[in-house]
Write a protein that holds these residues in place. Sequence first.
Motif, PDB file in Angstrom:
ATOM      1  N   ASN A 165       0.838  -1.219   0.000  1.00  0.00           N
ATOM      2  CA  ASN A 165       0.000   0.000   0.000  1.00  0.00           C
ATOM      3  C   ASN A 165       0.853   1.242   0.000  1.00  0.00           C
ATOM      4  N   GLU A 166       1.884   1.186   0.835  1.00  0.00           N
ATOM      5  CA  GLU A 166       2.790   2.323   0.960  1.00  0.00           C
ATOM      6  C   GLU A 166       3.512   2.582  -0.372  1.00  0.00           C
ATOM      7  N   ILE A 167       4.003   1.518  -0.968  1.00  0.00           N
ATOM      8  CA  ILE A 167       4.743   1.650  -2.234  1.00  0.00           C
ATOM      9  C   ILE A 167       3.832   2.244  -3.303  1.00  0.00           C
ATOM     10  N   ASN A 168       2.611   1.720  -3.383  1.00  0.00           N
ATOM     11  CA  ASN A 168       1.671   2.237  -4.393  1.00  0.00           C
ATOM     12  C   ASN A 168       1.344   3.698  -4.170  1.00  0.00           C
ATOM     13  N   LYS A 169       1.166   4.065  -2.911  1.00  0.00           N
ATOM     14  CA  LYS A 169       0.805   5.447  -2.606  1.00  0.00           C
ATOM     15  C   LYS A 169       1.979   6.384  -2.942  1.00  0.00           C
ATOM     16  N   GLU A 170       3.180   5.982  -2.560  1.00  0.00           N
ATOM     17  CA  GLU A 170       4.351   6.822  -2.839  1.00  0.00           C
ATOM     18  C   GLU A 170       4.613   6.940  -4.340  1.00  0.00           C
ATOM     19  N   LEU A 171       4.364   5.849  -5.046  1.00  0.00           N
ATOM     20  CA  LEU A 171       4.550   5.909  -6.505  1.00  0.00           C
ATOM     21  C   LEU A 171       3.512   6.856  -7.117  1.00  0.00           C
ATOM     22  N   ALA A 172       2.278   6.742  -6.652  1.00  0.00           N
ATOM     23  CA  ALA A 172       1.205   7.602  -7.188  1.00  0.00           C
ATOM     24  C   ALA A 172       1.534   9.072  -6.927  1.00  0.00           C
ATOM     25  N   ASP A 173       2.083   9.372  -5.749  1.00  0.00           N
ATOM     26  CA  ASP A 173       2.469  10.753  -5.430  1.00  0.00           C
ATOM     27  C   ASP A 173       3.600  11.227  -6.328  1.00  0.00           C
ATOM     28  N   ALA A 174       4.522  10.320  -6.610  1.00  0.00           N
ATOM     29  CA  ALA A 174       5.713  10.698  -7.373  1.00  0.00           C
ATOM     30  C   ALA A 174       5.406  10.900  -8.847  1.00  0.00           C
ATOM     31  N   ILE A 175       4.564  10.053  -9.412  1.00  0.00           N
ATOM     32  CA  ILE A 175       4.363  10.144 -10.865  1.00  0.00           C
ATOM     33  C   ILE A 175       3.025  10.766 -11.239  1.00  0.00           C
ATOM     34  N   ILE A 176       2.207  11.071 -10.248  1.00  0.00           N
ATOM     35  CA  ILE A 176       0.856  11.638 -10.464  1.00  0.00           C
ATOM     36  C   ILE A 176       0.043  10.777 -11.432  1.00  0.00           C
TER      37      ILE A 176
ATOM     38  N   PRO B 168      -0.264   3.871 -10.289  1.00  0.00           N
ATOM     39  CA  PRO B 168       0.742   2.913 -10.740  1.00  0.00           C
ATOM     40  C   PRO B 168       0.184   1.489 -10.864  1.00  0.00           C
ATOM     41  N   ASN B 169       0.763   0.739 -11.753  1.00  0.00           N
ATOM     42  CA  ASN B 169       0.402  -0.652 -11.907  1.00  0.00           C
ATOM     43  C   ASN B 169       1.703  -1.436 -11.781  1.00  0.00           C
ATOM     44  N   VAL B 170       1.915  -1.975 -10.585  1.00  0.00           N
ATOM     45  CA  VAL B 170       3.199  -2.631 -10.308  1.00  0.00           C
ATOM     46  C   VAL B 170       3.074  -4.138 -10.509  1.00  0.00           C
ATOM     47  N   GLU B 171       4.043  -4.715 -11.195  1.00  0.00           N
ATOM     48  CA  GLU B 171       4.049  -6.160 -11.393  1.00  0.00           C
ATOM     49  C   GLU B 171       5.406  -6.690 -10.935  1.00  0.00           C
ATOM     50  N   PHE B 172       5.383  -7.552  -9.922  1.00  0.00           N
ATOM     51  CA  PHE B 172       6.655  -8.099  -9.444  1.00  0.00           C
ATOM     52  C   PHE B 172       7.060  -9.303 -10.278  1.00  0.00           C
ATOM     53  N   VAL B 173       8.339  -9.348 -10.645  1.00  0.00           N
ATOM     54  CA  VAL B 173       8.846 -10.480 -11.418  1.00  0.00           C
ATOM     55  C   VAL B 173      10.100 -11.019 -10.727  1.00  0.00           C
TER      56      VAL B 173
END
Length: 430
Positions: free
Chosen positions: A393-404, A407-412
């Motif tokens: 949740n934290e990662i998604n929120k910080e990414l959303a703040d950073a890139i406006i 985000p759609n994150v996919e772990f590989v």
Amino acid sequence: MVSREERMIGYYDEKHETMPRKEQKEFQEKLIREFCEYAYNNTKYYHDKFDAAGIKPIDIKTLEDFYNVPLTEKSELVEIQKNNPPFGGLLAIPLNDLNVVFRSPGPLLEGFSIKAMTSVGNSLCKALYCNGFRKGDIVNVTFSFAGVPAGLGFTQGVNLIGAISIPMGTGKTDVQIELMKQLNVTGFIGTPSFLGKLGKKANKQGVNTKEELSIDVGCFTAEPLPESLRKNLEDTFDMMARQVYGIADLGIIGRECGLAQGMHLEETMVTEIVDPNTKESLPPGERGEVIVTVPYRRAIPFIRFCTGDASRVMDEAICGCGRTSPKLERWLGRVNQIIKVKGQFLHPKQVKNVLKKHGLKKFQVVVTRPDNISDEFVIKVEFDGDPSSLPLNEINKELADAIILKPNVEFVKPGEIKGKEEIVDLRKFD
Ligand SMILES: [Zn+2]
């Protein structure tokens, strides 16, 4: 010793710094009208440029009119000087009236007159005061003095606010630490990485940076100052770390106040944001290329100078510090490294900074346009383990703040990302 509270309040130039926005616009329009006329009458370059665009300086009345004036790309100026050295006909004053000449990357020869230096000094004073520097401070100036204006300009700014400058540059770290102790140096001007280096070296010598050094305020520029690094420096030195945005060609364009939520734009300059591809003006809130006009630069005038830097003018209410000028978001990288996704500029650095914080290194943003209408993107991130163990949740929120952007994150798994590119653009625009 200046108290932290004193560093947070007050203005260097209260009249301009607290001018209502409407008056600020009128003030800038007056400056622009005079400046366009001046550049047109005193340089062949701008005379030809205005004529070619079919614009007469007298027709420029408002900032909106001004935004139709052609932009100045640094590459053009470099070319002109190459063909007609040394100044390429850009010098608008007699050579003898120049007081300082330097060479900025390009290369481009530039210069100031004393009159302009005083004004440059003023914007530097405003910036330093806004950052928290005060009369009584003893300040290490660690920018270079060799052929570039940074060291000299900051030294002048420090002196004009009534503080003492120690012109050091980046060499002699042992001497710098010694002087910091000996003179109880309270201020630092330079890059965050250089102060970090001094701190490490001092620690190695057994110096407790918090207790034995008196550094209380810092003005940083020329490198990004992410919040984690700011906190680190503030903790290491028990100081207030603030940043300014400026470039050698133009001076200090934006400055952080005590509240440190964006950089107040210099009131005597006109700063705008344009789409780096179409060069169209963008409204506040949108990210793009920073374009700046410095009307008090009369020796070699620049009108609508393209910085190549990406940022955003924040569309917000008046700042709590009382300064009325709009603020520039932090530096977001160079425009030629960013691409536009869903109407927003996306820079790999924005993604990298967030992921790094969470110990994630290798990533790749893949941009597609499946239906040829709307952009899609996925941030692929390599992670060896179960991604649910991460603070998602934290990662998604910080990414959303950073890139406006959402985000759609996919772990590989490690090794699955091919190539070194941080952004892969698979869209076709034909
Ligand atoms: Zn403020």
